[in-house]
Design an enzyme around this catalytic site. Structure first.
Site, PDB file in Angstrom:
ATOM      1  N   ASP A 126       0.861  -1.178   0.000  1.00  0.00           N
ATOM      2  CA  ASP A 126       0.000   0.000   0.000  1.00  0.00           C
ATOM      3  C   ASP A 126       0.897   1.226   0.000  1.00  0.00           C
ATOM      4  O   ASP A 126       1.989   1.200   0.568  1.00  0.00           O
ATOM      5  CB  ASP A 126      -0.902   0.013   1.243  1.00  0.00           C
ATOM      6  N   ASP A 148      -7.099  -1.141  -4.504  1.00  0.00           N
ATOM      7  CA  ASP A 148      -8.101  -0.760  -3.506  1.00  0.00           C
ATOM      8  C   ASP A 148      -8.986   0.367  -4.042  1.00  0.00           C
ATOM      9  O   ASP A 148     -10.212   0.344  -3.876  1.00  0.00           O
ATOM     10  CB  ASP A 148      -7.431  -0.289  -2.210  1.00  0.00           C
TER      11      ASP A 148
END
Length: 178
Positions: A126, A148
């Protein structure tokens, strides 16, 4: 090639694009930014590019589980779900084009994160970190990635599309019975 099949195949390009962009951006982050370091900031500290990894799922759920449990729950089950979504996607003739594209955006995001869970021992990479100004008790939104973002954006589009389609169908049914 018939029109129905073509309308189903073309949105798969969005899934492929999401996977490609997701994996390219993650590879750049891993190559250029040391883990748990900030690589860049924009608009003060509103948007930061930071390298973190998540062995769990959303909001680090399951990060403390054993590797075997995480592998089964976060790799095998999502693969089965993606397979089932593809089956429903191709069998259902009622999805409109917005729904087709939205579903494929969600599938692309899911596949992007599944790739990380299978091939990256450190977990899902991430890197997008956004200031949240204390809303819902969060100073910063949980760090996320391209996959995401695709899941959330396309999920919202799909949800709104289902609501609009349902309202249009209800309106049509009301007019036919009147």
């Amino acid at each position: 090639m018939n029109k129905d099949l073509k309308n189903k195949l073309i949105p798969i390009s969005l899934a492929a694009l999401v996977v490609l962009l997701d994996q390219i951006t993650k590879a750049i982050i891993v190559a250029k930014i040391p883990p748990y370091s900030i690589g860049a900031q924009f608009f003060g500290d509103f948007l930061r590019i930071i390298h973190v990894s998540n062995t769990g799922v959303a909001f680090s759920i399951g990060a403390g589980w054993t590797q075997t449990a995480r592998h089964i729950m976060f790799s095998l089950i999502p693969l089965i779900v993606v397979f089932l979504v593809f089956r429903v996607y191709f069998k259902n003739k009622d999805f409109n084009q917005v729904q087709n594209w939205s579903i494929m955006g969600i599938v692309g995001g899911g596949i992007g994160n599944i790739i990380d869970r299978i091939f990256r021992p450190e977990g899902v990479v991430d890197f997008i970190d956004v200031k949240f100004y204390g809303l819902f008790g969060l100073q910063r939104w949980p760090t996320f990635n391209v996959a995401d973002a695709a899941v959330v954006i396309c999920g919202v589009m799909l949800f709104v599309s289902f609501i609009i389609t349902s309202k249009n169908q209800d309106s049509k049914d009301t007019q036919e019975t009147a």
